[in-house]
Design an enzyme around this catalytic site. Structure first.
Site, PDB file in Angstrom:
ATOM      1  N   GLY A  31       0.797  -1.225   0.000  1.00 15.71           N
ATOM      2  CA  GLY A  31       0.000   0.000   0.000  1.00 15.71           C
ATOM      3  C   GLY A  31       0.825   1.269   0.000  1.00 15.71           C
ATOM      4  O   GLY A  31       2.018   1.265  -0.269  1.00 15.71           O
ATOM      5  N   GLY A  36       5.380   4.242  -8.780  1.00 18.00           N
ATOM      6  CA  GLY A  36       5.966   2.914  -9.006  1.00 18.00           C
ATOM      7  C   GLY A  36       4.899   1.829  -8.926  1.00 18.00           C
ATOM      8  O   GLY A  36       4.808   0.959  -9.800  1.00 18.00           O
ATOM      9  N   HIS A  37       4.064   1.874  -7.875  1.00 18.41           N
ATOM     10  CA  HIS A  37       2.971   0.899  -7.776  1.00 18.41           C
ATOM     11  C   HIS A  37       2.023   1.029  -8.970  1.00 18.41           C
ATOM     12  O   HIS A  37       1.568   0.041  -9.537  1.00 18.41           O
ATOM     13  CB  HIS A  37       2.153   1.150  -6.508  1.00 18.41           C
ATOM     14  CG  HIS A  37       2.893   0.933  -5.231  1.00 18.41           C
ATOM     15  ND1 HIS A  37       3.253   1.965  -4.411  1.00 18.41           N
ATOM     16  CD2 HIS A  37       3.346  -0.196  -4.641  1.00 18.41           C
ATOM     17  CE1 HIS A  37       3.875   1.479  -3.350  1.00 18.41           C
ATOM     18  NE2 HIS A  37       3.967   0.169  -3.467  1.00 18.41           N
ATOM     19  N   GLY A 148       8.453  -4.541  -8.867  1.00 18.76           N
ATOM     20  CA  GLY A 148       9.359  -3.499  -9.334  1.00 18.76           C
ATOM     21  C   GLY A 148      10.812  -3.896  -9.164  1.00 18.76           C
ATOM     22  O   GLY A 148      11.164  -4.655  -8.252  1.00 18.76           O
ATOM     23  N   GLN A 154      14.792  -8.615  -3.858  1.00 15.95           N
ATOM     24  CA  GLN A 154      13.478  -9.236  -3.646  1.00 15.95           C
ATOM     25  C   GLN A 154      12.992  -9.911  -4.930  1.00 15.95           C
ATOM     26  O   GLN A 154      12.506 -11.048  -4.906  1.00 15.95           O
ATOM     27  CB  GLN A 154      12.477  -8.174  -3.189  1.00 15.95           C
ATOM     28  CG  GLN A 154      11.035  -8.634  -3.227  1.00 15.95           C
ATOM     29  CD  GLN A 154      10.080  -7.651  -2.606  1.00 15.95           C
ATOM     30  OE1 GLN A 154      10.016  -7.528  -1.396  1.00 15.95           O
ATOM     31  NE2 GLN A 154       9.315  -6.933  -3.417  1.00 15.95           N
ATOM     32  N   SER A 186       9.610   5.424  -3.417  1.00 17.79           N
ATOM     33  CA  SER A 186       9.470   4.466  -2.322  1.00 17.79           C
ATOM     34  C   SER A 186       8.424   4.995  -1.364  1.00 17.79           C
ATOM     35  O   SER A 186       8.361   6.213  -1.130  1.00 17.79           O
ATOM     36  CB  SER A 186      10.815   4.323  -1.594  1.00 17.79           C
ATOM     37  OG  SER A 186      10.618   3.671  -0.353  1.00 17.79           O
ATOM     38  N   ARG A 188       8.641   4.702   1.622  1.00 19.39           N
ATOM     39  CA  ARG A 188       9.414   5.200   2.767  1.00 19.39           C
ATOM     40  C   ARG A 188       9.961   6.612   2.532  1.00 19.39           C
ATOM     41  O   ARG A 188      10.443   7.233   3.477  1.00 19.39           O
ATOM     42  CB  ARG A 188      10.548   4.224   3.108  1.00 19.39           C
ATOM     43  CG  ARG A 188      10.020   2.923   3.711  1.00 19.39           C
ATOM     44  CD  ARG A 188      11.131   2.021   4.207  1.00 19.39           C
ATOM     45  NE  ARG A 188      10.641   0.936   5.029  1.00 19.39           N
ATOM     46  CZ  ARG A 188      10.419  -0.314   4.616  1.00 19.39           C
ATOM     47  NH1 ARG A 188      10.657  -0.635   3.348  1.00 19.39           N
ATOM     48  NH2 ARG A 188       9.978  -1.248   5.442  1.00 19.39           N
TER      49      ARG A 188
HETATM   50  O1  PAF Z   1       7.561  -5.147  -2.097  1.00 15.86           O
HETATM   51  C1  PAF Z   1       6.643  -5.172  -1.258  1.00 15.86           C
HETATM   52  O2  PAF Z   1       5.826  -4.256  -1.146  1.00 15.86           O
HETATM   53  C2  PAF Z   1       6.505  -6.374  -0.337  1.00 15.86           C
HETATM   54  O3  PAF Z   1       7.758  -6.864   0.041  1.00 15.86           O
HETATM   55  C3  PAF Z   1       5.641  -7.496  -0.920  1.00 15.86           C
HETATM   56  C4  PAF Z   1       6.241  -8.093  -2.175  1.00 15.86           C
HETATM   57  C5  PAF Z   1       4.243  -6.959  -1.238  1.00 15.86           C
HETATM   58  C6  PAF Z   1       5.475  -8.629   0.091  1.00 15.86           C
HETATM   59  O4  PAF Z   1       4.887  -8.191   1.270  1.00 15.86           O
END
Ligand code: PAF
Length: 304
Positions: A31, A36-37, A148, A154, A186, A188
């Protein structure tokens, strides 16, 4: 967009879509959406029929002294963004829905790829990520899933898990998205004070300097890692955690620059821990530089 909260509803939506011949696109998120999202939602929307976005701040991927409680949240704004991006299903489960028996006894651990880089300072992080992503893949079923490239490690870890476990998911890596001044998007970034936000620019600037050096013929890993350390070291508000060159697929450290490599970095800026990277594909004297894309201002990604 319909908002659902239970695993049962999520399974039903995805199964019904596939039964009627539609493909499913999954965008797992925590969320507090930014461009980016949105770019992941757009990629899913362009390639698949039913777009499912999951929004879950996953407690198991945060260490005891990390920012789980402070992690930014704004469900109303996120629902509006999902609607604007023509998302079909927004899955917003509670912690109890995802972990009904408390901390799970079964977890997914990807070896080797998780030990260095972010794994060095966040020992529980990747097991939390792979476990929750494996759960989401199991709930959604056959699909394409969009992640991303900012979270480069990751992405590599999730791709490895998906191959190792033969999960019926096509994992799609999408470009890192930058603010107009180059700072990687980000959630953050919301923690940054104005002067910290200004200082954070040094991260992408140092990666641009690395790309320029490699295009100019530099092939020594230690030298390019040194470029980042030296540049970031001049900015007192930014504390570099690591800047390392790795093989882009296996994440094995590299001493020489050739083939496809990533220079990945993490740094503390105020309360935020920020990630950034550049991917370099080197064939002889030819170098392809992938620094992602910059937004054109109103959240629309544009080529740099
Ligand atoms: O990249 C993220 O936002 C998180 O690490 C993910 C992949 C949704 C897993 O909780």
């Amino acid at each position: 967009v319909i908002t659902i909260h239970t695993v049962e509803e999520l399974r039903r939506e995805c199964e019904q879509a596939r039964m009627s011949g539609r493909t499913v696109g999954l965008v797992p998120t925590m969320g507090f959406f930014h461009a980016g999202h949105r770019s992941l939602m757009q990629a899913a929307r362009a390639a698949t029929d039913l777009v499912v976005v999951t929004l879950f701040v996953n407690p198991t991927q945060f260490g005891p002294n990390e920012d789980l409680a402070a992690y930014p949240r704004d469900l109303d704004r996120d629902s509006d963004a999902a609607r604007d991006e023509n998302v079909d299903v927004l899955f917003v489960p509670t912690v109890e829905e995802m972990y009904p028996e408390g901390a799970p006894l079964t977890t997914v651990h990807v070896d080797r790829l998780t030990t260095g880089l972010c794994g060095a300072s966040r020992p529980v992080h990747f097991d939390g990520v792979t476990t929750v992503v494996a759960k989401l893949f199991s709930m959604v079923g056959r699909c394409s899933a969009y992640f991303g490239r900012k979270d480069f490690q990751q992405l590599a870890v999730i791709q490895q898990m998906t191959r190792d476990l033969n999960l019926p998911v096509d994992v799609v890596g999408c470009p890192l998205v930058r603010e107009p001044d180059g700072v990687a998007m980000s959630s953050r970034n919301a923690y940054l004070e104005p002067e910290e936000r200004e200082a954070a620019r040094v991260l992408s600037e140092s990666l641009r300097a690395v790309a320029d050096a490699v295009v100019g013929g530099e092939r020594d890993t230690a030298t390019v890692e040194g470029i980042v350390r030296e540049r970031v070291g001049r900015e007192p508000r930014v504390a570099l955690e690591y800047a390392e060159v790795r093989d882009a697929r296996t994440l094995v450290p590299r001493t020489e620059l050739d083939g496809t490599v990533v220079l990945a970095l993490a740094a503390a800026v105020g309360r935020a821990r920020l990630l950034d990277n550049v991917v370099l594909t080197i064939r002889g004297s030819h170098v392809d530089v992938d620094l992602g894309v910059r937004t054109g201002g109103r959240g629309t990604p544009a080529v740099p």
